[in-house]
Write an enzyme that holds these catalytic residues in place. Structure first.
Site, PDB file in Angstrom:
ATOM      1  N   ARG A  17      -3.967 -14.994  -6.780  1.00 46.37           N
ATOM      2  CA  ARG A  17      -5.395 -14.730  -6.611  1.00 46.37           C
ATOM      3  C   ARG A  17      -5.740 -13.245  -6.641  1.00 46.37           C
ATOM      4  NH1 ARG A  17      -6.983 -18.303  -1.498  1.00 46.37           N
ATOM      5  NH2 ARG A  17      -4.729 -18.217  -1.102  1.00 46.37           N
ATOM      6  N   THR A  80       7.435 -22.085   2.806  1.00 40.83           N
ATOM      7  CA  THR A  80       7.824 -21.157   3.868  1.00 40.83           C
ATOM      8  C   THR A  80       9.086 -21.597   4.601  1.00 40.83           C
ATOM      9  OG1 THR A  80       6.271 -22.307   5.320  1.00 40.83           O
ATOM     10  CG2 THR A  80       5.493 -20.293   4.233  1.00 40.83           C
ATOM     11  N   GLY A 141      -4.396 -23.093   8.791  1.00 47.41           N
ATOM     12  CA  GLY A 141      -4.140 -24.388   9.404  1.00 47.41           C
ATOM     13  C   GLY A 141      -4.727 -24.460  10.801  1.00 47.41           C
ATOM     14  N   LYS A 351      -3.487  27.078  -9.792  1.00 52.24           N
ATOM     15  CA  LYS A 351      -2.388  26.157 -10.061  1.00 52.24           C
ATOM     16  C   LYS A 351      -1.073  26.923  -9.996  1.00 52.24           C
ATOM     17  CE  LYS A 351      -0.558  25.510 -13.805  1.00 52.24           C
ATOM     18  NZ  LYS A 351       0.742  25.888 -14.471  1.00 52.24           N
ATOM     19  N   SER A 405     -14.621  41.761 -13.530  1.00 51.76           N
ATOM     20  CA  SER A 405     -15.175  40.499 -14.022  1.00 51.76           C
ATOM     21  C   SER A 405     -14.803  40.260 -15.481  1.00 51.76           C
ATOM     22  CB  SER A 405     -16.698  40.503 -13.873  1.00 51.76           C
ATOM     23  OG  SER A 405     -17.063  40.622 -12.516  1.00 51.76           O
TER      24      SER A 405
END
Length: 461
Positions: A17, A80, A141, A351, A405
């Site tokens: 599922r 099980t 259950g 980095k 700059s």
């Protein structure tokens, strides 16, 4: 818990599922594979390594749990009861009690398991089952009792009568068994109409023999959430996130809006740190005291020192010493190391580089594969041109340097201590200590240029 107790974790199912190629128990939950939570519980019990019953995608599950479990394979998967029977060659004769639970139920707390085991031992039962009362049965259950409130069986939802469907005491599928009784009865489980053998039938067998079948009610129904779909996975994630955030807040962390704060299970945060909304803290992240993180920030697998500020930025596999501020809109990539007092402004990227103490990288700059000294000024638009198309090259900038700059630093290149680059320079050669360079390609300022004022115009940054 003594070594008389054995732990069996059931992880053989296919999980159809989930509609996924990834085994269900390996789907991530708060940053860890779902299976990890069951293994953590077993480790807390202090027993020998648990026995993990594997089946579907057995090798992938085995790899994920390597070193943390012993393995038995269930093939084919016949229910099980059949799964637990596969553990008999490993455990029979080596334990007095066996606790069984499923790897797709990751929300159980250690305190609940401990209480269940204590209850079982105090009552000397053949088996003890953990139950839960919930309005939504979720397909569990039903616990069936007689007029004296003794458990007589567990009926699966698909087999239940309308009266049994109205029962709100549910089976969580967590059991503690007397080991001798378990091994004697497992081989005699009846075959179900589906051709499988179920542990729940042991309850009926014990009751019919007059054996004591005990139960303990789980106080928190959320613990019994079983994951069968991705909807359940999201529900479990929300529950775990709430637990994590509450634990951190009780330890002195301020979280402005816990609902929109996403902190994974392995993250550590110091007291007096403030977390703003839409912050994601992931992996092996450690954050010091007195920090401000967020809003709109991702920190992954990183070490953050004390009194740091990170706003609207992404930090991954990076290290920040104390008193560092980043952002907004900064990006620290793998190998970034910012020493004490570094300032990294908006739209900067680092980095695999080390920025020395008190260095300032204002904005719109990229530093890759660089070693930057202390007290360096990185001007707006500075770029280390570290990649030549096949290899990465290193840039070294000495302490106290001033990078004007829009400077392009074509690696490999070294800028000496106290050196200055003029605005718009393209530096292709090493620059000596204290030198001033400018132009395309950058050249060292001469005495005549200094006298004429040419350098002042070119070096405006």
């Amino acid at each position: 818990m003594s070594e008389e107790l054995a732990v069996v974790i059931l992880a053989a199912g296919q999980g159809t599922r989930m509609k996924s190629s990834l085994p269900k128990v390996l789907h991530p939950l708060a940053g860890k594979p779902m299976l990890t939570y069951s293994l953590d519980l077993a480790a807390q019990l202090g027993t020998n390594l648990p026995v993990l019953v594997i089946g579907h995608e057995a090798e992938a599950v085995k790899t994920a749990a390597e070193g943390r479990a012993r393995f038995v394979e269930q093939s084919p998967q016949l229910g099980t009861g059949h799964a637990v029977l596969q553990t008999a060659p490993v455990l029979e004769g080596h334990c007095q009690e066996v606790i069984v639970f499923h790897a797709d139920m990751p929300l159980f707390r250690f305190e609940t398991l401990h209480a269940l085991i204590d209850h079982h031992r105090a009552r000397r039962a053949a088996l003890t089952v953990l139950t839960v009362e919930a309005g939504d049965p979720r397909g569990f259950g039903r616990i069936v009792r007689d007029d004296a409130a003794r458990i007589t069986g567990i009926v699966e939802e698909r087999d239940a009568t309308p009266a049994q469907l109205a029962i709100r005491e549910l089976n969580t599928a967590m059991y503690v068994f007397d080991a001798g009784w378990l091994w004697a009865h497992l081989p005699h489980l009846p075959l179900s109409p589906k051709g499988e053998y179920y542990l729940t039938d042991l309850v009926t067998m014990a009751a019919s023999e007059g054996k004591d079948v005990e139960s303990l009610l789980c106080a928190d129904p959320n613990e019994a959430l079983g994951i069968n779909t991705r909807v359940h996975l999201a529900e479990a994630e929300a529950i775990l996130r709430k637990r994590i955030n509450e634990k951190l807040m009780l330890a002195g962390v301020t979280i402005i809006d816990p609902v929109t704060t996403y902190i994974e299970a392995g993250v550590q945060i110091g007291a007096d740190t403030l977390i703003y909304p839409n912050t994601h803290l992931q992996g092996h992240t450690v954050i010091g005291i007195g920090c401000t993180i967020g809003p709109n920030t991702i920190v992954r697998d990183s070490a953050i020192g004390n009194r740091c500020q990170i706003q609207a930025s992404v930090v991954e596999s990076a290290t920040l010493e104390d008193d560092v501020d980043v952002g907004p809109f900064g990006h620290l990539r793998k190998g970034a190391y910012l020493c004490q007092g570094v300032h990294m402004g908006n739209f900067g990227e680092v980095k695999n580089s080390r920025l020395g103490p008190r260095t300032k990288m204002g904005h719109f700059s990229y530093l890759g594969d660089a070693d930057i000294g202390a007290d360096v000024n990185i001007g707006c638009g500075t770029i280390t041109c570290n990649y030549d198309g096949s290899r990465k090259h290193k840039t070294i900038i000495g302490k106290g340097a001033f990078i004007g700059s829009d400077t392009m630093l074509r690696a490999p290149v070294t800028i000496g201590e106290g050196a200055i680059t003029g605005a718009g320079s393209v530096v292709t050669r090493d620059v000596p200590d204290g030198a001033i360079v400018f132009g395309v390609p950058a050249r060292i300022q001469t005495a005549n240029q200094e006298t004429s004022g040419e350098s002042k115009q070119d070096n405006n940054s």
